[in-house]
Design a protein around this motif. Sequence first.
Motif, short mmCIF file in Angstrom:
data_model
loop_
_atom_site.label_atom_id
_atom_site.label_comp_id
_atom_site.label_asym_id
_atom_site.label_seq_id
_atom_site.Cartn_x
_atom_site.Cartn_y
_atom_site.Cartn_z
N TRP A 43 -8.25 0.80 -3.61
CA TRP A 43 -9.06 1.77 -2.87
C TRP A 43 -10.49 1.25 -2.82
O TRP A 43 -11.16 1.19 -3.84
CB TRP A 43 -9.02 3.17 -3.50
CG TRP A 43 -9.76 4.16 -2.64
CD1 TRP A 43 -11.07 4.54 -2.78
CD2 TRP A 43 -9.27 4.83 -1.47
NE1 TRP A 43 -11.41 5.40 -1.77
CE2 TRP A 43 -10.32 5.61 -0.95
CE3 TRP A 43 -8.02 4.85 -0.81
CZ2 TRP A 43 -10.18 6.40 0.19
CZ3 TRP A 43 -7.90 5.64 0.33
CH2 TRP A 43 -8.96 6.41 0.81
N ASP A 46 0.87 -1.18 0.00
CA ASP A 46 0.00 0.00 0.00
C ASP A 46 0.91 1.23 0.00
O ASP A 46 1.16 1.84 1.04
CB ASP A 46 -0.93 0.01 1.21
CG ASP A 46 -1.93 1.16 1.13
OD1 ASP A 46 -1.96 1.87 0.11
OD2 ASP A 46 -2.68 1.35 2.10
N ASN A 106 -1.96 8.98 9.09
CA ASN A 106 -1.24 7.91 8.39
C ASN A 106 -0.09 8.49 7.57
O ASN A 106 0.27 7.93 6.55
CB ASN A 106 -2.22 7.13 7.50
CG ASN A 106 -1.59 5.91 6.85
OD1 ASN A 106 -0.68 5.32 7.41
ND2 ASN A 106 -2.07 5.54 5.67
N LEU A 136 0.71 4.28 -1.09
CA LEU A 136 0.08 5.53 -0.58
C LEU A 136 -1.00 5.13 0.43
O LEU A 136 -2.13 4.94 0.06
CB LEU A 136 -0.55 6.33 -1.74
CG LEU A 136 0.39 6.90 -2.80
CD1 LEU A 136 -0.42 7.56 -3.94
CD2 LEU A 136 1.33 7.93 -2.22
N ARG A 137 -0.73 5.01 1.74
CA ARG A 137 0.53 5.24 2.33
C ARG A 137 0.87 4.19 3.40
O ARG A 137 1.90 4.27 4.03
CB ARG A 137 0.52 6.61 3.05
CG ARG A 137 0.28 7.81 2.15
CD ARG A 137 -0.06 9.08 2.92
NE ARG A 137 -1.39 8.98 3.51
CZ ARG A 137 -1.95 9.93 4.26
NH1 ARG A 137 -1.28 11.04 4.54
NH2 ARG A 137 -3.16 9.78 4.75
N ALA A 138 -0.05 3.24 3.63
CA ALA A 138 0.07 2.39 4.84
C ALA A 138 1.40 1.64 4.93
O ALA A 138 2.04 1.63 5.99
CB ALA A 138 -1.10 1.43 4.93
N LEU A 175 -4.94 12.78 -1.89
CA LEU A 175 -3.94 13.27 -0.94
C LEU A 175 -3.53 14.71 -1.25
O LEU A 175 -3.30 15.51 -0.33
CB LEU A 175 -2.71 12.35 -0.93
CG LEU A 175 -2.95 10.96 -0.32
CD1 LEU A 175 -1.74 10.04 -0.55
CD2 LEU A 175 -3.26 11.05 1.18
N GLU A 223 -6.22 6.60 9.50
CA GLU A 223 -7.03 7.52 8.71
C GLU A 223 -8.30 6.85 8.22
O GLU A 223 -8.40 5.63 8.20
CB GLU A 223 -6.22 8.04 7.50
CG GLU A 223 -5.65 6.96 6.57
CD GLU A 223 -6.64 6.18 5.75
OE1 GLU A 223 -7.59 6.78 5.21
OE2 GLU A 223 -6.47 4.95 5.63
N GLY A 274 -8.28 9.20 4.11
CA GLY A 274 -7.03 9.97 4.08
C GLY A 274 -6.87 10.90 5.28
O GLY A 274 -5.77 11.36 5.57
N THR A 293 -6.24 1.79 8.74
CA THR A 293 -6.34 2.57 7.50
C THR A 293 -7.49 2.03 6.66
O THR A 293 -8.02 0.96 6.94
CB THR A 293 -5.02 2.51 6.69
OG1 THR A 293 -4.85 1.18 6.18
CG2 THR A 293 -3.81 2.89 7.53
N THR A 294 -7.82 2.78 5.62
CA THR A 294 -9.00 2.41 4.82
C THR A 294 -8.78 1.10 4.07
O THR A 294 -9.69 0.26 4.00
CB THR A 294 -9.31 3.54 3.81
OG1 THR A 294 -9.28 4.79 4.48
CG2 THR A 294 -10.68 3.35 3.18
N ASN A 295 -7.59 0.90 3.51
CA ASN A 295 -7.39 -0.25 2.62
C ASN A 295 -6.21 -1.15 3.00
O ASN A 295 -6.31 -2.36 2.95
CB ASN A 295 -7.17 0.25 1.19
CG ASN A 295 -8.31 1.14 0.73
OD1 ASN A 295 -9.40 0.67 0.44
ND2 ASN A 295 -8.07 2.44 0.69
N GLY A 296 -5.08 -0.52 3.37
CA GLY A 296 -3.87 -1.30 3.62
C GLY A 296 -4.04 -2.32 4.73
O GLY A 296 -3.58 -3.46 4.62
N HIS A 321 -5.76 8.19 -5.78
CA HIS A 321 -5.45 8.44 -4.37
C HIS A 321 -4.42 9.56 -4.22
O HIS A 321 -4.44 10.29 -3.23
CB HIS A 321 -5.00 7.17 -3.65
CG HIS A 321 -4.95 7.36 -2.16
ND1 HIS A 321 -5.97 7.96 -1.46
CD2 HIS A 321 -3.98 7.09 -1.25
CE1 HIS A 321 -5.65 8.04 -0.18
NE2 HIS A 321 -4.44 7.53 -0.02
#
Length: 244
Positions: free
Chosen positions: A148, A25, A83, A27-29, A211, A70, A73, A102-105, A207
């Motif tokens: 995402w 991940d 994050n 951006l940014r995890a 950001l 986050e 983001g 985080t949202t996805n990572g 993404h």
Amino acid sequence: MKLFIYHTPEATPSNSLPDCAVVIDVLRATTTIATALNAGAEAVQAFSDIDLLMAKSDQWPPEKRLRAGERGGKKVEGFDLGNSPLNCTTDVVNQKRLFLTTTNGTRALQRVQQADTVITAAQINRQAVVNYLLEKQPEIIWLVGSGWQGTYSVEDTACAGAIVDSLLQQASVSLLEIAGNDEVIGALSLYHQWQDNLLSVFRQCSHGQRLLNLDCDADIEYCSRTDIMDIVPIQKEPGVLVKG
Ligand code: MLT
């Protein structure tokens, strides 16, 4: 060594596991995880669920924990950190455990957490991850992008392609021998297209745009740097990553 790339946690098979899962991940995890561990964090414990993070981190000594993460983001309200990898300096994270959501990572990590070996990769520690894979020679490797919310992310694919590119240059194997699915060929082509200008593509992708709207250009610039850190975050128990 056979490589498979899956662009999202949702696209990752649920009926099997690899010998080694590499979660990406950029951006940014996974950039934040590598940076925090490199700066001396004791561990990073990843959660997709905020309530679970709160419950687990409540059991940890307050002076030895940081809550970070986050949604969309933006920093989670009441947390110590968002994050941004740039906040993970030694004076902030040293000897502390980062409880990260985080949202996805963190969902991607959760998706493969039962694999024998789970490591994380970003552009900043790409070569360290390649060296690890060359040394350990796992038979089946999955490179799992975070995407995402279930959709494709170009920056994770570029990083997967950068890993494949370096493996091909250092191991005496052909693309035909190591490519387990067509995504591997696609990721390599994408990386070749953008390798000299990753920052540009990171700023253009969805993404990256998100950001930029949050004034995080410095994060994008940092996340686009290649091979600046000799560290491999490795899972020591489900969800808990330490310096490998
Ligand atoms: C994620 O896990 O979705 C990302 O790391 C989001 C972010 O840029 O903070």
